[in-house]
Design an enzyme around this catalytic site. Structure first.
Site, PDB file in Angstrom:
ATOM      1  N   LYS A   1       6.194   3.412   8.665  1.00  0.00           N
ATOM      2  CA  LYS A   1       5.105   3.336   9.099  1.00  0.00           C
ATOM      3  C   LYS A   1       4.146   2.038   8.730  1.00  0.00           C
ATOM      4  CE  LYS A   1       0.903   4.535   8.470  1.00  0.00           C
ATOM      5  NZ  LYS A   1       0.133   3.457   9.381  1.00  0.00           N
TER       6      LYS A   1
ATOM      7  N   CYS B   1      -3.322  -8.698  -2.701  1.00  0.00           N
ATOM      8  CA  CYS B   1      -3.360  -8.504  -4.365  1.00  0.00           C
ATOM      9  C   CYS B   1      -3.158  -8.688  -5.359  1.00  0.00           C
ATOM     10  CB  CYS B   1      -2.930  -6.975  -4.009  1.00  0.00           C
ATOM     11  SG  CYS B   1      -1.042  -7.661  -4.255  1.00  0.00           S
TER      12      CYS B   1
ATOM     13  N   GLU C   1     -11.639  -4.751  -6.819  1.00  0.00           N
ATOM     14  CA  GLU C   1     -10.645  -5.176  -5.646  1.00  0.00           C
ATOM     15  C   GLU C   1     -11.647  -5.698  -4.843  1.00  0.00           C
ATOM     16  OE1 GLU C   1      -6.654  -5.768  -4.655  1.00  0.00           O
ATOM     17  OE2 GLU C   1      -6.982  -3.779  -4.075  1.00  0.00           O
TER      18      GLU C   1
ATOM     19  N   GLU D   1       3.133  -0.394  -5.136  1.00  0.00           N
ATOM     20  CA  GLU D   1       2.682  -1.275  -5.261  1.00  0.00           C
ATOM     21  C   GLU D   1       0.611  -1.821  -4.633  1.00  0.00           C
ATOM     22  OE1 GLU D   1       0.988  -5.012  -4.858  1.00  0.00           O
ATOM     23  OE2 GLU D   1       1.609  -5.237  -3.699  1.00  0.00           O
TER      24      GLU D   1
END
Length: 469
Positions: A172, A281, A377, A247
């Site tokens: 997906k 990231c 973040e 991750e």
């Protein structure tokens, strides 16, 4: 309908219609126009894809590594022929400037795929321990759920490793950037990847992602994305004791010691923080600078950021494209507007193109290491600069995060390496060391579980068996 519409799913080696009629619009974030539609898959579509993957598993797992490597080699050849289309597609659906899209969004996944094709021709790993033969076997059907920021690289990092290990896959891709995944499946179709080995179901996370994560026929879930979503996927997989590889997020520190090459450290650091409009990231979003060089570094970072041209991804002068969506733009602007620090570049009032989800390249100085700006973040072109007094304080600030994905250190080699060893993070670049797509990639703490890329990434998709004789 548009020329980029993809109305089908790829299941069992065939392009097939979805079970439902709903679609998901794909936006060009630079122009805010809809450029394509893809199917909004359902749990029924996931059931069909998992069944196809299960049916194909024994045959694929039973092939030798060399045979699987030959299929990956053909897939690489077919995908490499589409490199220009990959760059243009990512430029349209994500807004990555074309030069970067060619080098990173197209170039990196091709390098990773080539690496797994080469790894797969090695002999199957076996080891004798006393009277036990230790063998490595594929984990089974893998559910791969991937993000929008590196929409082909993250797919290939999972799919190629899983295929090399002998697993079959249900993928997906992100609903925000699904189009480039179709190019991979076009290549898989052309390369003759056996039916059911790779299956594509587009759709939303709450529907398709949840169906994959909780499906009893999925033996392992490999996810890249936010820590919050990763936590939910881990819970869903835990209910049936399925393996997960995660991750997740990052808030990486770039430590610049007083004996560093300051000009290079700052310029490379700003570039790292702003790569892909900050939607990375591993971005070094915290720049830690020794107090003796701090004012000079702040001035240099501000001037460097001011040199980033914001605009059309297909204009060769553009260095910073849009963010992926209105929601992402609003989120990043919220961080910038709430920041309680010294704004030295960019900010909410900086001039921007009239349309598109743009945020100006922004730099804050004198950032409190405990503040939202230094802890969350942001996932946009926002850099925080923080002073430190000595190596111990630098390490303390760098490790003051719930994340631990990447980082950088600049200074004399031995000293920088000593600091790098003390940083609680999955990867550290010393003095600008280049990213290595064959080295293990993954994080400590809430940045994830498991590793991708190279032999360590291959190992994630294997189980270990001891045969006593």
């Amino acid at each position: 309908m548009t020329s980029l519409d993809r109305p089908h799913l790829f299941i069992g080696g065939q392009w097939v219609p979805p079970a439902g009629n709903e679609t998901i619009p794909v936006e060009d974030p630079a122009t805010e126009t809809i450029i394509a539609n893809v199917p909004a898959g359902t749990a029924e579509d996931v059931d069909r894809a998992v069944a196809a993957a299960q049916q194909a598993f024994d045959g694929w797992a039973g092939r030798t590594m060399a045979e699987r490597g030959a299929v990956l080699d053909r897939l690489h050849t077919a995908l490499a022929a589409k490199a220009g289309d990959i760059a243009r597609t990512v430029g349209l659906e994500l807004g990555t400037p074309l030069k970067i899209a060619k080098a990173v969004q197209a170039g990196l996944p091709l390098t990773v795929l080539r690496g797994y094709a080469d790894l797969a021709v090695r002999p199957e790993p076996e080891q004798t321990i006393g009277n036990s033969l230790v063998v490595h076997e594929p984990v089974g059907v893998v559910g791969a759920i991937t993000p929008w920021n590196y929409p082909l690289h993250q797919v290939v990092a999972k799919v190629a490793a899983a295929m090399a290990a002998g697993c079959t896959v249900v993928l997906k891709p992100s609903e925000l950037t699904p189009l480039v995944a179709y190019l991979l499946f076009d290549a898989a179709d052309e390369a003759g990847v056996p039916g059911g080995v790779l299956n594509l179901v587009t759709g939303t996370g709450p529907v398709v992602g949840a169906a994959i994560a909780g499906h009893p026929g999925v033996d392992m879930v490999s996810f890249t994305g936010s820590t919050a979503t990763g936590r939910a996927i881990a819970h869903a997989a835990a209910d049936r004791i399925a393996k997960v590889a995660l991750e997740l997020g990052g808030k990486s520190a770039n430590v610049i010691l007083e004996d560093a090459d300051l000009i290079k450290a700052v310029k490379v650091g700003v570039g790292n923080a702003f790569l892909n409009s900050g939607q990375t990231c591993t971005a070094w979003t915290r720049m830690l600078v020794h107090r003796s060089r701090y004012d000079e570094a702040v001035d240099l970072a501000a001037k460097t950021a001011a040199g980033y041209t914001v605009g059309d991804p297909f204009d060769e002068a553009t260095r910073l494209g849009p963010l992926v969506s209105q929601n992402q733009q609003d989120r990043v602007r919220g961080f910038v507007e709430r920041a309680a620090a010294s704004l030295v570049a960019g900010g909410p009032d900086a001039p921007l193109p009239g349309t598109g989800h743009f945020v100006a390249p922004t730099v804050f100085a004198d950032v409190d290491p405990q503040s939202e700006l230094a802890q969350e973040e942001i996932f946009g072109p926002v850099l925080s600069i923080i002073p430190f007094a000595d190596d111990d304080e630098a390490v303390t600030i760098a490790n003051n995060s719930r994340y631990g994905l990447a980082g950088g250190v600049w200074g004399s080699d031995e000293r920088a390496l000593a600091v790098a060893r003390r940083m609680r993070t999955g990867a550290v670049d010393v003095n600008g060391g280049a990213f290595n797509p064959l080295a293990p990639f993954g994080g400590f703490k809430q940045s994830g579980v498991g590793r991708e890329l190279g032999e360590y990434g291959l190992a994630e998709f294997r189980q270990v068996k001891a045969i006593q004789r």
